[in-house]
Enzyme design. Structure first.
Site, PDB file in Angstrom:
ATOM      1  N   HIS A  72       9.385 -40.998   4.701  1.00 31.09           N
ATOM      2  CA  HIS A  72      10.752 -40.663   4.295  1.00 31.09           C
ATOM      3  C   HIS A  72      11.448 -41.810   3.576  1.00 31.09           C
ATOM      4  O   HIS A  72      12.367 -41.581   2.793  1.00 31.09           O
ATOM      5  CB  HIS A  72      11.573 -40.222   5.511  1.00 31.09           C
ATOM      6  CG  HIS A  72      11.341 -38.806   5.905  1.00 31.09           C
ATOM      7  ND1 HIS A  72      12.216 -37.789   5.611  1.00 31.09           N
ATOM      8  CD2 HIS A  72      10.304 -38.218   6.551  1.00 31.09           C
ATOM      9  CE1 HIS A  72      11.742 -36.636   6.063  1.00 31.09           C
ATOM     10  NE2 HIS A  72      10.583 -36.868   6.647  1.00 31.09           N
ATOM     11  N   HIS A 198       0.450 -34.510  10.175  1.00 32.15           N
ATOM     12  CA  HIS A 198       0.903 -33.380  10.991  1.00 32.15           C
ATOM     13  C   HIS A 198      -0.035 -33.131  12.165  1.00 32.15           C
ATOM     14  O   HIS A 198       0.194 -32.225  12.962  1.00 32.15           O
ATOM     15  CB  HIS A 198       0.986 -32.110  10.131  1.00 32.15           C
ATOM     16  CG  HIS A 198       2.105 -32.133   9.139  1.00 32.15           C
ATOM     17  ND1 HIS A 198       2.324 -31.127   8.212  1.00 32.15           N
ATOM     18  CD2 HIS A 198       3.083 -33.051   8.915  1.00 32.15           C
ATOM     19  CE1 HIS A 198       3.376 -31.425   7.473  1.00 32.15           C
ATOM     20  NE2 HIS A 198       3.855 -32.589   7.874  1.00 32.15           N
ATOM     21  N   ASP A 248      -0.540 -29.965  17.017  1.00 32.04           N
ATOM     22  CA  ASP A 248      -1.961 -29.802  17.351  1.00 32.04           C
ATOM     23  C   ASP A 248      -2.055 -29.700  18.866  1.00 32.04           C
ATOM     24  O   ASP A 248      -1.903 -30.695  19.578  1.00 32.04           O
ATOM     25  CB  ASP A 248      -2.759 -31.010  16.827  1.00 32.04           C
ATOM     26  CG  ASP A 248      -4.231 -30.954  17.208  1.00 32.04           C
ATOM     27  OD1 ASP A 248      -4.640 -29.978  17.883  1.00 32.04           O
ATOM     28  OD2 ASP A 248      -4.972 -31.881  16.841  1.00 32.04           O
ATOM     29  N   THR A 251      -5.232 -32.012  20.484  1.00 34.94           N
ATOM     30  CA  THR A 251      -5.085 -33.472  20.616  1.00 34.94           C
ATOM     31  C   THR A 251      -3.719 -33.870  20.049  1.00 34.94           C
ATOM     32  O   THR A 251      -3.629 -34.513  19.006  1.00 34.94           O
ATOM     33  CB  THR A 251      -6.209 -34.212  19.865  1.00 34.94           C
ATOM     34  OG1 THR A 251      -6.246 -33.754  18.495  1.00 34.94           O
ATOM     35  CG2 THR A 251      -7.562 -33.974  20.507  1.00 34.94           C
ATOM     36  N   ASP A 256      -6.065 -37.434  14.216  1.00 30.19           N
ATOM     37  CA  ASP A 256      -7.481 -37.142  13.956  1.00 30.19           C
ATOM     38  C   ASP A 256      -7.595 -35.989  12.969  1.00 30.19           C
ATOM     39  O   ASP A 256      -6.600 -35.468  12.473  1.00 30.19           O
ATOM     40  CB  ASP A 256      -8.218 -36.834  15.264  1.00 30.19           C
ATOM     41  CG  ASP A 256      -7.623 -35.647  16.020  1.00 30.19           C
ATOM     42  OD1 ASP A 256      -6.861 -34.861  15.410  1.00 30.19           O
ATOM     43  OD2 ASP A 256      -7.898 -35.505  17.226  1.00 30.19           O
TER      44      ASP A 256
END
Length: 331
Positions: A72, A198, A248, A251, A256
């Site tokens: 950002h 993300h 996610d 994890t 990852d």
């Protein structure tokens, strides 16, 4: 006598050159370099690293914030910590715009700045603290260690009025996303890798309810929709409510390549995640990163490096802020 006169003029010419603005700029401004503070504050990077470890141990979500900070801040015209500035009577802060919704934990950047100032007052910029805390946050999340240059100086004003010209929104077309990043030198595999951020953190329901209401987006994996509806039961969620979905579920605290497997399985939360997996320009890289974490880390490191070096203020440009949320003239 003639030789002495010639020597005098030669020395005079060199002296004049040495004090010319162009020469001074070259001498005084090495730009970004590795270990910029090795002479002026040799412990700077160690202090930042230790503070990141300590803060991450106490507040796990700080690492997500540090990772978002570099995107950002550095993607908006210059990597100069303008993101950290508070609003004033004359200007709105970048961090208070709609495009910065969900940004938080800025106080921990101040915590790191205070630790640095105790050792080396007035030396280390907030821009470098922002970049290095992102680097160390990435590593804390299980991502690659990325050697980054330092020597940035801090901007004096917010860029809230031009934010949307630089930061793509989560609902933008993939063409717009690719164009925005290409403008700062990040290519398609770099964009795909950056969006791999993300993989960690969470998305507020405000950002994804349009895919659930009034009708569920048919592109979403039905097995994932039930979880999303459970976490986001309101068509118009309260922005201040703690309503979010983990990016996610497998994890959530680890950077990852599971993100790429998820979006190929239609489990991407935001529209940009879904587009990344189906657009013919990006899908080949998504599939490659889903298969190889090493490849993801290589491209991610390359993209973060390029992002961190986007049009920095160096030399005598800008300033070294005393506190990160205020320009010195307001402190």
């Amino acid at each position: 006598m003639g030789a002495k006169l010639l020597l005098f003029f030669a020395l005079f010419a060199f002296s004049a050159l040495s004090f010319s603005p162009a020469f001074a700029e070259n001498v005084e401004d090495p730009g970004l370099v590795m270990n910029f503070y090795k002479d002026t504050c040799p412990q700077a990077e160690d202090i930042i690293r230790e503070q990141v470890k300590l803060l991450y141990k106490r507040h796990k979500n700080t690492a997500f914030s540090w990772l978002r900070n570099i995107f950002h801040d550095c993607a908006v015209q210059s990597c100069d910590a303008s993101l950290l500035l508070d609003s004033t009577r004359r200007s709105l802060s970048e961090k208070e715009t709609d495009r910065s919704f969900g940004m938080r934990n800025f106080r921990y950047i101040e915590t790191i700045k205070e630790a640095i100032e105790r050792e080396c007052p007035g030396v280390v910029s907030c821009a470098d603290i922002l970049v290095l805390s992102a680097r160390d946050g990435i590593f804390a999340l299980g991502g690659p260690y990325i050697p980054l240059k330092t020597g940035r100086r801090d901007g004096r004003k917010s860029r809230a009025e031009i934010l949307e010209q630089y930061l793509p929104d989560h609902n933008e077309s993939m063409s717009v996303v690719l164009e925005r990043f290409a403008a700062i030198g990040i290519d398609t595999p770099g964009v795909v890798a950056l969006l791999g951020a993300h993989s960690v953190g969470r998305t507020h329901c405000v950002k994804l309810v349009h895919r659930l209401y009034p009708e569920v987006d048919s592109a979403l994996n039905p097995d994932h929709v039930e979880h999303m509806l459970h976490k986001c039961p309101d068509p118009i969620p309260d922005p201040k409510a703690v309503q979010y979905v983990r990016n996610d579920r497998g994890t959530p605290m680890k950077l990852d390549n599971n993100y790429y497997r998820n979006i190929l399985d239609n489990k991407g939360l935001m529209l940009v995640d879904h587009q990344l997996a189906i657009d013919k320009r990006t899908k080949p890289y998504v599939k490659k990163m889903a298969k190889s974490q090493d490849y993801f880390f290589k491209e991610f490191s390359r993209a973060i490096t390029r992002l961190s070096e986007n049009n920095p203020l160096t030399g005598t440009k800008g300033e070294i802020r005393k506190v990160c949320n205020l320009a010195n003239k307001l402190h």
